[in-house]
Design a protein around this motif. Structure first.
Motif, PDB file in Angstrom:
ATOM      1  N   ARG A  72       0.888  -1.234  -0.217  1.00 21.70           N
ATOM      2  CA  ARG A  72      -0.041  -0.109  -0.012  1.00 21.70           C
ATOM      3  C   ARG A  72       1.056   1.210  -0.036  1.00 21.70           C
ATOM      4  N   ASP A  73       0.341   2.435  -0.654  1.00 21.80           N
ATOM      5  CA  ASP A  73       0.621   3.523  -0.319  1.00 21.80           C
ATOM      6  C   ASP A  73      -0.172   4.512   0.263  1.00 21.80           C
ATOM      7  N   ILE A  74       0.171   4.976   1.679  1.00 25.07           N
ATOM      8  CA  ILE A  74      -0.831   5.561   2.256  1.00 25.07           C
ATOM      9  C   ILE A  74      -1.286   6.741   1.680  1.00 25.07           C
ATOM     10  N   ALA A  75      -0.127   7.690   1.374  1.00 23.05           N
ATOM     11  CA  ALA A  75      -0.334   8.781   0.893  1.00 23.05           C
ATOM     12  C   ALA A  75      -1.295   9.195  -0.364  1.00 23.05           C
ATOM     13  N   ARG A  76      -1.066   8.099  -1.120  1.00 23.79           N
ATOM     14  CA  ARG A  76      -1.769   8.034  -2.350  1.00 23.79           C
ATOM     15  C   ARG A  76      -3.038   7.046  -2.211  1.00 23.79           C
ATOM     16  N   LYS A  77      -3.220   6.588  -0.942  1.00 22.87           N
ATOM     17  CA  LYS A  77      -4.502   5.913  -0.889  1.00 22.87           C
ATOM     18  C   LYS A  77      -4.595   4.833  -1.810  1.00 22.87           C
ATOM     19  N   THR A  78      -3.655   3.982  -2.011  1.00 21.29           N
ATOM     20  CA  THR A  78      -3.391   2.987  -3.241  1.00 21.29           C
ATOM     21  C   THR A  78      -2.792   1.686  -2.638  1.00 21.29           C
ATOM     22  N   VAL A  79      -3.526   0.849  -3.020  1.00 15.06           N
ATOM     23  CA  VAL A  79      -3.107  -0.630  -2.840  1.00 15.06           C
ATOM     24  C   VAL A  79      -2.709  -1.435  -4.172  1.00 15.06           C
ATOM     25  N   TYR A  80      -1.679  -2.141  -3.954  1.00 15.02           N
ATOM     26  CA  TYR A  80      -0.983  -2.947  -4.960  1.00 15.02           C
ATOM     27  C   TYR A  80      -1.277  -4.393  -4.964  1.00 15.02           C
ATOM     28  N   LEU A  81      -1.002  -5.096  -6.069  1.00 11.77           N
ATOM     29  CA  LEU A  81      -1.108  -6.528  -6.068  1.00 11.77           C
ATOM     30  C   LEU A  81      -0.225  -6.732  -7.122  1.00 11.77           C
ATOM     31  N   GLN A  82       1.015  -7.213  -6.584  1.00 16.42           N
ATOM     32  CA  GLN A  82       2.033  -7.684  -7.669  1.00 16.42           C
ATOM     33  C   GLN A  82       2.008  -9.147  -7.750  1.00 16.42           C
ATOM     34  N   MET A  83       1.732  -9.685  -8.869  1.00 13.65           N
ATOM     35  CA  MET A  83       1.464 -10.990  -9.124  1.00 13.65           C
ATOM     36  C   MET A  83       2.549 -11.560 -10.028  1.00 13.65           C
ATOM     37  N   SER A  84       3.278 -12.618  -9.467  1.00 11.53           N
ATOM     38  CA  SER A  84       4.431 -13.224  -9.979  1.00 11.53           C
ATOM     39  C   SER A  84       4.123 -14.622 -10.346  1.00 11.53           C
ATOM     40  N   SER A  85       4.985 -15.261 -11.239  1.00 10.90           N
ATOM     41  CA  SER A  85       4.792 -16.690 -11.426  1.00 10.90           C
ATOM     42  C   SER A  85       3.306 -16.966 -11.806  1.00 10.90           C
ATOM     43  N   LEU A  86       2.726 -16.336 -12.553  1.00 11.58           N
ATOM     44  CA  LEU A  86       1.317 -16.402 -12.972  1.00 11.58           C
ATOM     45  C   LEU A  86       1.051 -17.837 -13.401  1.00 11.58           C
ATOM     46  N   LYS A  87      -0.073 -18.242 -13.288  1.00  8.02           N
ATOM     47  CA  LYS A  87      -0.545 -19.585 -13.704  1.00  8.02           C
ATOM     48  C   LYS A  87      -1.852 -19.504 -14.322  1.00  8.02           C
ATOM     49  N   PRO A  88      -2.325 -20.273 -15.338  1.00  7.82           N
ATOM     50  CA  PRO A  88      -3.641 -20.020 -16.036  1.00  7.82           C
ATOM     51  C   PRO A  88      -4.866 -20.141 -15.349  1.00  7.82           C
ATOM     52  N   GLU A  89      -4.699 -20.686 -13.947  1.00 10.97           N
ATOM     53  CA  GLU A  89      -5.737 -20.759 -12.860  1.00 10.97           C
ATOM     54  C   GLU A  89      -5.772 -19.284 -12.486  1.00 10.97           C
ATOM     55  N   ASP A  90      -4.832 -18.548 -12.522  1.00 15.05           N
ATOM     56  CA  ASP A  90      -5.177 -17.032 -11.847  1.00 15.05           C
ATOM     57  C   ASP A  90      -6.127 -16.348 -12.748  1.00 15.05           C
ATOM     58  N   THR A  91      -6.308 -16.733 -14.059  1.00 12.37           N
ATOM     59  CA  THR A  91      -7.338 -16.001 -14.973  1.00 12.37           C
ATOM     60  C   THR A  91      -8.670 -15.989 -14.073  1.00 12.37           C
ATOM     61  N   ALA A  92      -8.951 -14.569 -14.222  1.00 14.85           N
ATOM     62  CA  ALA A  92     -10.027 -14.108 -13.352  1.00 14.85           C
ATOM     63  C   ALA A  92     -10.347 -12.472 -13.847  1.00 14.85           C
ATOM     64  N   VAL A  93     -11.533 -12.327 -13.182  1.00 18.89           N
ATOM     65  CA  VAL A  93     -11.674 -10.745 -12.985  1.00 18.89           C
ATOM     66  C   VAL A  93     -11.348 -10.559 -11.501  1.00 18.89           C
ATOM     67  N   TYR A  94     -10.532  -9.467 -11.406  1.00 23.74           N
ATOM     68  CA  TYR A  94     -10.000  -9.184 -10.031  1.00 23.74           C
ATOM     69  C   TYR A  94     -10.488  -7.846  -9.607  1.00 23.74           C
ATOM     70  N   TYR A  95     -11.128  -7.930  -8.596  1.00 18.79           N
ATOM     71  CA  TYR A  95     -11.773  -6.793  -7.683  1.00 18.79           C
ATOM     72  C   TYR A  95     -11.112  -6.391  -6.545  1.00 18.79           C
ATOM     73  N   CYS A  96     -11.030  -4.976  -6.714  1.00 18.73           N
ATOM     74  CA  CYS A  96     -10.362  -4.188  -5.245  1.00 18.73           C
ATOM     75  C   CYS A  96     -11.489  -3.801  -4.359  1.00 18.73           C
ATOM     76  N   ALA A  97     -11.377  -3.810  -3.056  1.00 15.94           N
ATOM     77  CA  ALA A  97     -12.520  -3.607  -2.271  1.00 15.94           C
ATOM     78  C   ALA A  97     -11.568  -3.073  -0.917  1.00 15.94           C
ATOM     79  N   ALA A  98     -12.705  -2.454  -0.261  1.00 25.43           N
ATOM     80  CA  ALA A  98     -12.125  -1.645   0.899  1.00 25.43           C
ATOM     81  C   ALA A  98     -12.996  -1.661   2.170  1.00 25.43           C
ATOM     82  N   GLN A  99     -12.638  -1.939   3.213  1.00 30.73           N
ATOM     83  CA  GLN A  99     -13.543  -1.991   4.569  1.00 30.73           C
ATOM     84  C   GLN A  99     -13.180  -0.519   4.958  1.00 30.73           C
ATOM     85  N   ARG A 100     -14.349   0.232   4.893  1.00 31.56           N
ATOM     86  CA  ARG A 100     -14.206   1.596   5.363  1.00 31.56           C
ATOM     87  C   ARG A 100     -14.376   1.566   6.961  1.00 31.56           C
ATOM     88  N   THR A 101     -13.800   2.627   7.663  1.00 30.90           N
ATOM     89  CA  THR A 101     -13.803   2.650   9.135  1.00 30.90           C
ATOM     90  C   THR A 101     -15.426   2.760   9.564  1.00 30.90           C
TER      91      THR A 101
END
Length: 119
Positions: A72-101
């Motif tokens: 995460r980058d707190i100042a930019r209010k951004t979260v990242y997902l670095q995906m390495s060694s990808l596999k065909p079974e990783d194929t999907a629609v990826y959704y970001c989600a937040a649990q607000r205070t």
């Protein structure tokens, strides 16, 4: 109004890497956690990874441990997902989600970004 804006999906070959980004817009965003979920065709949406906003503690589903890294980058209010060694079974629609205070669970969702991994 706070929104989550995702970017970074696309096509990759098995073994390659991709990085997803999710930025929370709006000055008043205050979160407990942010995370990533995914949904493959014909399957239910599943948890992938999350991070506690305050202390950066990460959580991963077993199938991505050692391959994916959430950050995460707190100042930019951004979260990242670095995906390495990808596999065909990783194929999907990826959704970001937040649990607000104040929320009991994830209550804010992005629009989703497609990740396709070919063999």
């Amino acid at each position: 109004q706070v929104q989550l804006v995702e970017s970074g999906g696309g096509l990759a070959r098995a073994g390659e890497s991709l990085r997803l980004s999710c930025a929370a817009s709006g000055r008043t965003f205050s979160g407990v956690a942010m995370g990533w979920f995914r949904q493959a065709p014909g399957k239910e949406r599943e948890f992938v990874a999350s991070m506690r906003w305050a202390n950066g503690t990460p959580y991963y589903t077993d199938s991505v441990k050692g391959r994916f890294t959430i950050s995460r980058d707190i100042a930019r209010k951004t979260v990242y997902l670095q995906m390495s060694s990808l596999k065909p079974e990783d194929t999907a629609v990826y959704y970001c989600a937040a649990q607000r205070t104040g929320a009991r669970d994830y209550d804010l969702w992005g629009q989703g970004t497609q990740v396709t991994v070919s063999s």
